[in-house]
Motif scaffolding. Sequence first.
Motif, mmCIF file in Angstrom:
data_model
loop_
_atom_site.group_PDB
_atom_site.id
_atom_site.type_symbol
_atom_site.label_atom_id
_atom_site.label_comp_id
_atom_site.label_asym_id
_atom_site.label_seq_id
_atom_site.Cartn_x
_atom_site.Cartn_y
_atom_site.Cartn_z
ATOM 1 N N GLN A 145 -17.342 38.681 -95.859
ATOM 2 C CA GLN A 145 -18.152 38.731 -94.724
ATOM 3 C C GLN A 145 -16.631 38.742 -94.434
ATOM 4 N N GLU A 164 -14.450 41.079 -94.449
ATOM 5 C CA GLU A 164 -14.610 42.200 -93.398
ATOM 6 C C GLU A 164 -13.785 42.682 -92.159
ATOM 7 N N LEU A 165 -14.213 40.772 -90.901
ATOM 8 C CA LEU A 165 -14.053 40.648 -90.538
ATOM 9 C C LEU A 165 -12.530 40.780 -89.946
ATOM 10 N N ASP A 169 -11.805 32.537 -87.126
ATOM 11 C CA ASP A 169 -12.647 33.528 -85.984
ATOM 12 C C ASP A 169 -13.318 34.104 -86.548
ATOM 13 N N PHE A 198 -15.632 31.095 -87.971
ATOM 14 C CA PHE A 198 -16.827 31.496 -87.103
ATOM 15 C C PHE A 198 -17.902 32.336 -86.613
ATOM 16 N N ALA A 199 -17.257 33.318 -87.016
ATOM 17 C CA ALA A 199 -18.706 34.980 -86.597
ATOM 18 C C ALA A 199 -19.758 34.382 -88.102
ATOM 19 N N ARG A 213 -20.492 32.279 -89.692
ATOM 20 C CA ARG A 213 -21.508 30.744 -89.968
ATOM 21 C C ARG A 213 -22.263 31.125 -88.244
ATOM 22 N N LEU A 214 -21.884 31.854 -87.177
ATOM 23 C CA LEU A 214 -22.904 32.553 -86.060
ATOM 24 C C LEU A 214 -23.881 32.840 -86.335
ATOM 25 N N ALA A 215 -23.435 34.159 -86.834
ATOM 26 C CA ALA A 215 -24.970 35.139 -87.681
ATOM 27 C C ALA A 215 -25.330 35.075 -88.861
ATOM 28 N N THR A 245 -24.185 27.378 -86.354
ATOM 29 C CA THR A 245 -23.553 27.220 -85.727
ATOM 30 C C THR A 245 -23.880 27.720 -83.918
ATOM 31 N N GLU A 246 -24.252 27.478 -83.597
ATOM 32 C CA GLU A 246 -24.286 28.231 -82.053
ATOM 33 C C GLU A 246 -23.498 27.832 -80.874
ATOM 34 N N GLY A 247 -22.008 27.780 -81.929
ATOM 35 C CA GLY A 247 -20.491 27.430 -80.538
ATOM 36 C C GLY A 247 -20.277 26.571 -80.472
ATOM 37 N N GLU A 274 -16.355 23.521 -86.858
ATOM 38 C CA GLU A 274 -16.054 24.099 -86.051
ATOM 39 C C GLU A 274 -13.869 23.737 -86.160
ATOM 40 N N GLU A 275 -13.422 24.599 -84.796
ATOM 41 C CA GLU A 275 -12.150 24.223 -85.170
ATOM 42 C C GLU A 275 -12.114 23.565 -83.933
ATOM 43 N N MET A 319 -14.702 21.124 -80.551
ATOM 44 C CA MET A 319 -16.303 21.041 -79.631
ATOM 45 C C MET A 319 -16.330 20.247 -78.518
ATOM 46 N N ARG A 329 -23.792 43.939 -87.922
ATOM 47 C CA ARG A 329 -24.679 42.431 -87.184
ATOM 48 C C ARG A 329 -23.536 41.273 -86.811
ATOM 49 N N ARG A 330 -22.621 40.755 -87.863
ATOM 50 C CA ARG A 330 -22.148 39.581 -87.628
ATOM 51 C C ARG A 330 -20.847 40.312 -86.876
ATOM 52 N N ASP A 332 -23.011 40.102 -82.935
ATOM 53 C CA ASP A 332 -23.211 38.878 -82.817
ATOM 54 C C ASP A 332 -21.927 37.696 -81.852
ATOM 55 N N TYR A 333 -20.658 38.466 -82.922
ATOM 56 C CA TYR A 333 -19.627 37.397 -81.952
ATOM 57 C C TYR A 333 -19.248 37.935 -81.227
ATOM 58 N N TYR A 336 -21.480 36.804 -78.314
ATOM 59 C CA TYR A 336 -20.700 35.306 -77.787
ATOM 60 C C TYR A 336 -19.223 35.175 -77.751
ATOM 61 N N GLU A 354 -18.183 31.015 -72.443
ATOM 62 C CA GLU A 354 -17.022 31.135 -72.768
ATOM 63 C C GLU A 354 -16.613 31.864 -72.622
ATOM 64 N N LYS A 369 -2.461 34.045 -80.604
ATOM 65 C CA LYS A 369 -3.501 34.422 -80.703
ATOM 66 C C LYS A 369 -3.978 36.226 -79.269
#
Lengths: 110, 215
Positions: free
Chosen positions: A9, A12-13, A23, A26-27, A29-31, A35-37, B57-58, B60, B139-140, B143-144, B147, B153, B179
């Motif tokens: 996954q 793929e991203l 990133d 993270f995406a 894990r989010l899906a 994590t919620e962020g 996460e990187e 928080m 879906r991923r 969702d991203y 977010y 954010e 970035k």
Amino acid sequence: MNEAERQRQIRELVEEYGLDEEDAAFAVRLAAGETEGDVKAITLPLPAAEAKRSIDLLIEHHGFTLDEATRHVAGDRTVIEAVAARRRAADENRMATGEPLMRSSTLSAD
Amino acid sequence: MSLSEGGPLGIPISRAILLPPGTFGEVLRLALEAIDQVHGDGTLTEIYIDIDPMLDEESMYHWIKPVGIPWNIALRPGTHHPRLNLVHEVGHFLDHQAIGMPGTFASANHAAFERWRETVQTTDAVARLRAVAAQSRNRRAIDYADYLLGVEEMWARSYAQFVTIRSGQSELMVELREKQRRSSRSSLPVQWDETDFLPVEESVAILFRDIGWMR
């Protein structure tokens, strides 16, 4: 989710959406609801293991005494104000004597 | 804009942030010095930096509910953008503690953010995110995108880019450019390219001048 599927996954991203690896991870894990962020609300008291880690870190990294760290982790906000003031004074003293700064910020108020 | 045209007012943000010692602390100090070059604030409650190798996460921003006071900014060592991540989390911290009612995220509703909220929605980067959110079948990715389109954010990313550009701090600029390069090739841009960001930059400057944090 097994590791192979997670890595698929992420790839793929990266490949289809141009995300960097961090990133994309993270995406995923989010899906997956893992994590919620990067903003998170916590409640006190902390679980015992996390409280111990926080106390150790506050002592080792931030110059709290054991009593101060214990009180801070219990929710006493007055402690961090006192520690911050102490560290600023120490840094200002180091600046005055030319010693390298150890911990807190170097700038004083206008 | 040169620093002489803006410049900080008020108390330096870095006074409220307790850095860790050692090499990583020195790396992060540059980010706080960059913030101090750009703007100050009013009265800000203190917060400490937690260097946590186990963090998923990187970085928080943690706060305590239900009282709405800050707990810490946690950073995982060994990431590619430690300074930009710290400034991003300081953006969340300021949004939550320094503007409007402490303990609520002002970026979502506070009047001071109105121009920024309107402006950021007009950017190409946000349009691309909306397109993924509306049209992707992954879906991923959806969702991203959702977010990244969250107001809080978008604020933290705007703030990090604003501080980087206005300070011109070289290490932060390197992290931002990386970035931006990635974002320019991505349908899920995390940061804005230079031209796209110009009106956002101006809206943040106006916000900070309005609340007395910048000249």
